[in-house]
Design a protein around this motif. Structure first.
Motif, short mmCIF file in Angstrom:
data_model
loop_
_atom_site.label_atom_id
_atom_site.label_comp_id
_atom_site.label_asym_id
_atom_site.label_seq_id
_atom_site.Cartn_x
_atom_site.Cartn_y
_atom_site.Cartn_z
N UNK A 168 0.85 -1.17 0.00
CA UNK A 168 0.00 0.00 0.00
C UNK A 168 0.89 1.23 0.00
N UNK A 225 -4.72 -2.49 11.38
CA UNK A 225 -3.29 -2.24 11.22
C UNK A 225 -2.54 -2.29 12.54
N UNK A 243 3.61 0.92 2.90
CA UNK A 243 3.54 -0.23 3.79
C UNK A 243 3.45 -1.51 3.00
N UNK A 281 -4.87 -5.51 1.13
CA UNK A 281 -5.34 -4.36 1.88
C UNK A 281 -6.76 -4.04 1.44
N UNK A 306 -9.68 -1.01 2.42
CA UNK A 306 -10.08 0.13 3.26
C UNK A 306 -9.13 0.27 4.43
N UNK A 307 -9.60 0.10 5.65
CA UNK A 307 -8.64 0.24 6.74
C UNK A 307 -8.28 -1.11 7.35
#
Lengths: 204, 317
Positions: B205, B261, B208, B242, B244-245
């Motif tokens: 991402x 995360x 990351x 990945x 969204x969050x």
């Protein structure tokens, strides 16, 4: 066309008043009693028949009035329902928009949360390492110590050189003195042998 | 039967799944998700024989389906794929050093900016193929053992590859060289020597990266090459992405795991296969009603999750 409407009429009549009770029967009764009243003989009988007919008529009128009122009421209920239906549709549309809005907000909030968590993760790693200021101070202190020590080393080395040179001078002077003494010894030996040789010569 | 790979069509309404017998099945997602779905909607619309060996990896461009398995990559047209007797549009084989044994292709990656495809697999190299001309432009060498997975870093055109040798390597496509190496098994927070050092799954991402496999599933910060969070799951993970969050991962064990995360397990949703190998999120903008997560693995079933919280139904090969 006539047959269809007749069927419709019959169907409607059966639906409304199928079993023969109520208004239909009353109207038939009224017609029969009217005929009876026309054919009636005596005054009181005619009068009572007349009263009966009036009451039946008023009953019919009453039920007709009731039906009209009910019809009115139904119409107004329909309007009311239409109004409520439209209102509900509006509020549904409004709710849809709010849902879309909220979904956008959720996405935004998720992004924010993700950023915060990334920050936290990095912060945790950074915390493990010691503080930058402290490390800088330690570095400075060590640097100063290093300088100081190197100064001391230099001065000690200078002293060592000086001593070495002095010793060298001393030793070389001693050697020279030794040489001079030896030379002197040799010279004095040579003189003595020369003297003894000169004494031995004039004898013969 | 094992279903190794999945790919969503560009219109978002179809899902292609490739299994270990070399067959590809096309499922209609819109039919299976509609309100009048019957049992037949959960069967494939068409299956055809694609490769001689297992179909390890598939990707979709905006008109083609690309599938790869036993050393070759084949292209199929999505518009034609539903007709009977579909033939591949083209097939290419990257230039291998030895012609004796043909190594398998484990991973495909599309690089939209330069319209090329990256293949990686058993010969430890990353080959780049230009999609318009079909020529192989680069061969990136550096891995010492075969490559399992690839990921694309959007902002800078870098490719990450992870393989059996336990290292995640970052390649810069413009200079065709390796710019960074992360040897995951050397970091003691995440290494699990009893599982080995292989990297089975990779996702990135921008700044990351998540990787897992033999070592524990870990979140890395790429610029500083430090592991920041280790996700506490014992089973090796075979696919991670990945979303969204969240980070979704799947592997041995029948569940799709949802991680935050920070390392917390938000949800564990069981699927129907005993082990999962591939996850696919249908995020095509053309079909928002088919926005589902599909998971497949060591069985003939593809699980469909309409809401990430539970398994809605399964389609079967």
């Amino acid at each position: 066309m006539g047959a269809v409407t007749d069927d419709e009429v019959i169907r409607k009549r059966l639906l409304i008043d199928g079993d023969g009770a109520g208004d239909d029967r009353r109207i038939n009764l009224l017609v029969k009693s009217f005929i009876k009243w026309c054919n009636s003989g005596s005054q009181e009988e005619g009068y009572s028949q007349y009263q009966r007919m009036l009451s039946t008529l008023s009953q019919c009128e009453f039920s007709m009035g009731k039906t009209l009122l009910v019809y009115d009421m139904n119409l107004r209920e329909m309007e009311n329902y239409e109004k409520i239906y439209k209102e509900i549709e509006c509020s549904i549309a409004g709710a849809h928009e709010k849902i879309a809005e909220c979904k956008k907000q959720i996405l935004q909030a998720k992004r924010i949360r993700k950023n915060r968590q990334e920050y936290d993760a990095l912060a945790k790693v950074i915390q493990h390492h010691p503080d930058r200021h402290e490390t800088l101070k330690e570095l400075e202190a060590l640097g100063k110590e290093l300088e100081h020590l190197s100064h001391i080393k230099e001065s000690v080395e200078d002293k060592l050189e000086l001593r070495r040179k002095q010793f060298h001078v001393l030793l070389s002077t001693i050697h020279e003195l030794q040489q001079t003494l030896e030379n002197d010894d040799k010279l004095s030996e040579v003189d003595e042998t020369q003297e003894s040789a000169m004494e031995a010569d004039p004898k013969p | 039967m094992t279903i190794f790979s999945q790919s969503v069509s560009p219109c978002g309404k179809f899902l292609a799944a490739g299994n270990n017998y070399g067959r590809i099945a096309i499922f209609s997602l819109s039919a299976a998700l509609s309100s009048e779905a019957k049992e037949e909607s959960k069967k494939p619309m068409v299956t055809f024989h694609a490769h001689d060996g297992p179909v390890y990896s598939m990707v979709s461009t905006d008109r083609h389906l690309l599938s790869a398995g036993d050393g070759e990559v084949k292209g199929w047209l999505w518009a034609e794929i539903l007709k009977k007797g579909c033939k591949e549009l083209w097939r290419r084989q990257p230039p291998y050093r030895t012609s004796l044994e043909v190594p398998e292709i484990n991973a495909l990656l599309l690089v939209p900016k330069e319209n090329s495809l990256i293949l990686a697999g058993g010969d430890c190299q990353l080959h780049t193929m230009d999609l318009e001309t079909g020529t192989f432009t680069r061969a990136l060498r550096g891995h010492t053992d075969y490559i399992h997975c690839l990921a694309l870093r959007d902002r800078s055109p870098e490719v990450l590859s992870g393989g059996e040798d336990g290292a995640v390597r970052l390649w810069d496509l413009r200079i065709a060289k390796e710019v960074q190496t992360i040897e995951v098994y050397k970091h003691e927070e995440c290494s699990r020597p009893h599982n080995g050092r292989w990297i089975g799954c990779l996702a990135t991402d921008s700044d990351w990266m998540v990787c897992g496999g033999g070592p524990a599933l870990t979140l890395w910060h790429l610029r500083s090459s430090t592991p920041t969070t280790v996700f506490p799951i014992r089973a090796p993970q075979k696919h991670v992405t990945f979303y969204q969050d969240l980070i979704l991962s799947a592997g041995q064990g029948c569940c799709v795991n949802h991680w935050q995360l920070s390392g917390e397990l938000k949800a564990q949703v069981p699927g129907s296969s005993p082990g999962l190998l591939s996850l696919s999120l249908n995020q095509q903008p053309a079909a928002p009603e088919c926005k589902v997560l599909t998971a497949s693995g060591n069985s003939c079933r593809v699980d469909v999750f309409t809401n990430l919280g539970y398994r809605a139904f399964s389609m079967s090969f």
